[in-house]
Motif scaffolding. Structure first.
Motif, short mmCIF file in Angstrom:
data_model
loop_
_atom_site.label_atom_id
_atom_site.label_comp_id
_atom_site.label_asym_id
_atom_site.label_seq_id
_atom_site.Cartn_x
_atom_site.Cartn_y
_atom_site.Cartn_z
N PRO A 84 0.72 -1.49 0.23
CA PRO A 84 0.02 0.30 -0.18
C PRO A 84 0.69 1.14 -0.22
O PRO A 84 0.34 2.48 -0.11
N ALA A 85 2.49 1.48 -0.16
CA ALA A 85 2.92 2.54 -0.21
C ALA A 85 2.77 3.37 -0.88
O ALA A 85 2.81 2.55 -2.03
N ILE A 123 3.77 -3.20 -11.27
CA ILE A 123 4.13 -2.20 -10.26
C ILE A 123 3.71 -0.83 -10.93
O ILE A 123 4.03 -0.89 -12.25
N VAL A 124 2.58 0.35 -10.40
CA VAL A 124 1.92 0.77 -10.91
C VAL A 124 2.75 2.60 -10.60
O VAL A 124 3.06 2.36 -9.50
N SER A 178 7.27 -5.53 -0.48
CA SER A 178 7.71 -4.09 -1.71
C SER A 178 7.80 -5.00 -2.52
O SER A 178 7.78 -6.06 -3.51
N ALA A 179 6.45 -4.25 -3.16
CA ALA A 179 6.71 -4.69 -5.20
C ALA A 179 8.07 -4.75 -6.64
O ALA A 179 8.31 -4.06 -6.10
N ILE A 225 0.34 -13.13 -6.51
CA ILE A 225 0.80 -11.49 -7.12
C ILE A 225 1.13 -10.36 -5.68
O ILE A 225 0.19 -10.72 -4.96
N VAL A 226 1.69 -9.62 -6.79
CA VAL A 226 1.84 -8.57 -5.52
C VAL A 226 1.84 -7.00 -6.60
O VAL A 226 2.38 -7.21 -7.78
N ILE A 227 0.65 -5.98 -5.99
CA ILE A 227 0.65 -5.21 -6.62
C ILE A 227 1.18 -3.68 -5.49
O ILE A 227 0.24 -3.62 -4.47
#
Length: 269
Positions: A101-102, A197-198, A136-137, A155-157
């Protein structure tokens, strides 16, 4: 994504090296049932890790999606998957995902869930949200981590900026991909442990400049398309084109590719 509204997405797909091996320590009932077929392992950061055995029944979690459209699509890993096709996720396993969420823009969690639901509908793959993570992604992540138990990492977003990640410099708005890793037994490979990663600064501008939630969601969907195995295409009428100027929804080729991405065979249990 530049302030002019141009979206360029870069794909980074991780590949894991593997060797076959087995030892008496940690032998499971699945190993006994596959007697004579050594359990595969991966080499990760100098350590040998046994491939986790797929859990659950050998049947699809959701119905297979019928391919009903034609258009441009391509796969990141076109060979080496189950049944001789592209490398795909196991449709008999729930694809868990977590959010780092960072720096996540306010109210963006709902955008993420909507994008995941759209990908699930288009692929016939079942996703399950597991909440926030302190991971961290990163494409350098370990595929098996103690924090997630004896399984592949979900899966990490996550959200970064060009200041955090130079791969997001210029007009790049997001990064996405998965690792192509063998199953516990045999030579077939499956996708694992995807990463999205956005660029949070870019999507914040998209939402403020009139592009709205739909265009921001399209950014996430594009990256999730990479996660489930799709590559860029040259057709500008497809969301998986490397540069999306205005598309808000999947094109016909996208839909055909996504349906095929979810049509893999179940991994041996």
């Amino acid at each position: 994504m530049s302030s002019a509204g141009r979206t360029v997405i870069v794909t980074l797909a991780c590949a894991a090296l593997f060797v076959a091996g087995a030892s008496w320590r940690g032998v499971t009932w699945s190993d006994v049932r596959h007697w004579g077929t050594p359990r595969n392992v991966i080499e990760a950061e100098g350590e040998t890790v046994r491939i986790p055995v797929a859990q659950g029944a050998e049947e699809r979690r959701l119905p297979e999606v019928t391919v009903e459209t034609t258009g441009s699509y391509d796969f990141l890993f076109p060979d080496g998957g189950s049944g001789g096709g592209p490398v795909r996720y196991d449709p008999c396993t729930v694809l868990s995902y977590v959010i780092s969420p960072a720096h996540m823009p306010e109210g963006f969690e709902g955008v993420v869930h909507e994008a995941v639901a759209d990908v699930s509908d288009a692929t016939g793959l079942e996703f399950a949200y597991e909440g926030f993570t302190d991971e961290s992604a990163s494409f350098d992540r370990a595929l098996v981590q103690d924090r997630y138990g004896d399984r592949f990492a979900p899966i990490v977003i996550g959200f970064q900026s060009a200041a955090d990640n130079p791969d997001l410099e210029g007009t790049v708005t997001g990064l996405g991909g998965s690792s192509a890793v063998p199953g516990a037994y045999g030579p077939e490979r499956y996708l694992r442990s995807g990463v999205v990663i956005v660029d949070w600064e870019d999507v914040a501008r998209i939402r403020e400049d009139g592009g709205g939630e739909e265009l921001a969601r399209a950014v996430v969907e594009h990256e999730l398309g990479h996660v489930v195995g799709l590559a860029h295409v040259g057709d500008k009428d497809e969301l998986m084109h490397e540069s999306n100027l205005s598309l808000l929804h999947w094109g016909p080729g996208d839909l055909a590719g996504l349906a095929l991405a979810g049509a893999g065979e179940c991994e041996a249990r």
